[in-house]
Design an enzyme around this catalytic site. Structure first.
Site, mmCIF file in Angstrom:
data_model
loop_
_atom_site.group_PDB
_atom_site.id
_atom_site.type_symbol
_atom_site.label_atom_id
_atom_site.label_comp_id
_atom_site.label_asym_id
_atom_site.label_seq_id
_atom_site.Cartn_x
_atom_site.Cartn_y
_atom_site.Cartn_z
ATOM 1 N N SER A 252 0.665 -1.107 0.182
ATOM 2 C CA SER A 252 0.433 -0.107 0.098
ATOM 3 C C SER A 252 0.692 1.358 0.170
ATOM 4 O O SER A 252 2.194 0.733 0.244
ATOM 5 C CB SER A 252 -0.544 -0.038 1.758
ATOM 6 O OG SER A 252 -0.259 0.134 2.461
ATOM 7 N N LYS A 253 -0.179 2.257 0.040
ATOM 8 C CA LYS A 253 0.818 3.429 0.037
ATOM 9 C C LYS A 253 1.488 3.753 1.459
ATOM 10 O O LYS A 253 2.940 4.431 1.189
ATOM 11 C CB LYS A 253 -0.088 4.142 -0.402
ATOM 12 C CG LYS A 253 0.769 6.179 -0.237
ATOM 13 C CD LYS A 253 0.101 6.908 -0.731
ATOM 14 C CE LYS A 253 0.314 8.251 -0.330
ATOM 15 N NZ LYS A 253 -1.130 9.434 -0.169
ATOM 16 N N GLN A 254 0.992 2.945 2.328
ATOM 17 C CA GLN A 254 1.719 3.426 3.444
ATOM 18 C C GLN A 254 2.878 2.538 4.167
ATOM 19 O O GLN A 254 3.783 2.783 4.907
ATOM 20 C CB GLN A 254 0.343 3.282 4.418
ATOM 21 C CG GLN A 254 -0.682 3.916 5.014
ATOM 22 C CD GLN A 254 -1.782 3.869 3.602
ATOM 23 O OE1 GLN A 254 -1.590 3.003 2.874
ATOM 24 N NE2 GLN A 254 -1.955 5.207 3.588
#
Ligand code: GLU
Length: 317
Positions: A252-254
């Site tokens: 994910s972006k995180q």
């Protein structure tokens, strides 16, 4: 973004296929495509195309604070350079608030939702639910505590299992009351929750088949609960294994998943096909994009999909 959306629009002429199978890919525009979202795009696309169905694209920007300006455009260009083709206009959730509001009012009229004064912290402190997520303990179900103001609106859930048969993961059941509790449909910041938006959109777009990552498996019983409450059709579900990194975290972006490189679409598509167990022949990596897709559509087999909720992404992704 409008120009790009219109440029890509291609209206379908085959209505009967639409009734049999209409799938979709629904990325959240929080950044460019990464391997996890590519897998969901490839899996949902091939499943739809193999069934001679339609494949729609929806930008899930209902969570405006998390959406990144320009990311929707980047995703559309990514998908285009990878050779995807979709039916109809790209729906943007940020423009559909009136639809969510109308469904919310239906829930409000029949007493299915209630106003809640609790902060996230209060809910987190008061109870633990499934996999240590916060379960709402019902604090405001029978009215706001004196002196407290309404923040969010929650759907009242009933005790008992909500079950469905996933085409890959098998039978999935969740006791929403015990594991999740009454859940938010209208957020304290005024935005409608993903759970409500996705149910309204899938129903209004006539989606018959939802193929997406198994990281969303825990959301499906909530969505089915909303479909039942609103009298909406339940689509068929297939939850693909979600790609995880070396640390076992969902890409994910995180978790700083890498964007898919646009210059070698074949490489990324081969990796996604391999991840999905489709065993593409190695020489396809040098084929033209159209030939790669032709092979993939002809050879797509659900029975080859790896089971399980999480699978490591290949090296480099
Ligand atoms: N927008 C969600 C995501 O990017 C997907 C929702 C869905 O496929 O239902 O994770």
């Amino acid at each position: 973004m409008d120009g790009v959306l219109r440029y890509h629009a291609r209206m379908t002429s085959d209505v009967s296929a639409a009734l049999r199978y209409r799938g979709r890919f629904a990325p959240s525009p929080t950044g460019p495509l990464h391997f996890g979202s590519l897998v969901a795009a490839v899996g949902s696309y091939l499943d739809a195309r193999t069934a001679d169905g339609e494949w729609l694209l929806r930008m899930e920007d209902v969570d405006a604070p998390r959406s990144v300006p320009g990311a929707a455009d980047v995703i559309l260009r990514n998908l285009e350079s990878l050779g995807f083709a979709w039916e109809g206009e790209v729906i943007q959730q940020s423009r559909r608030t009136a639809h969510y509001r109308a469904m919310f009012e239906r829930l409000r009229r029949d007493g299915s939702v209630f106003a809640c004064a609790c902060t996230r912290r209060e809910v987190a402190d008061s109870a633990l639910g499934a996999d240590a997520a916060s379960r709402y303990p019902g604090t405001c179900r029978n009215g706001l505590p004196p002196g407290r103001e309404a923040r969010a609106w929650r759907l009242k859930v009933e005790p008992g299992l909500v079950c469905f048969d996933d085409a890959l993961q098998g039978r999935v059941c969740q006791d929403l009351a015990a594991e999740v509790g009454d859940f938010v449909v209208l957020r304290a910041d005024g935005y409608f929750a993903y759970q409500l938006a996705v149910v309204v959109d899938d129903a209004e777009q006539g989606v018959t088949h939802v193929v997406r990552g198994a990281d969303l498996l825990d959301s499906t019983p909530r969505q089915i609960c909303l479909q039942r409450r609103l009298g909406l059709a339940q689509p068929d579900y297939l939850h693909l294994p979600a790609a995880v990194n070396a640390a076992g975290e969902k890409l994910s972006k995180q978790t700083r998943a890498r964007p898919i490189a646009a210059d070698r679409p074949q490489t990324a598509l081969m990796a996604a096909l391999g991840f999905l167990g489709q065993q593409p022949p190695a020489d396809l990596a040098d084929a033209r994009l159209e030939d790669l897709w032709r092979w993939a559509i002809m050879h797509w087999q659900r029975s080859r999909l790896p089971r399980g909720r999480f699978t490591p992404a290949p090296p480099g992704y």
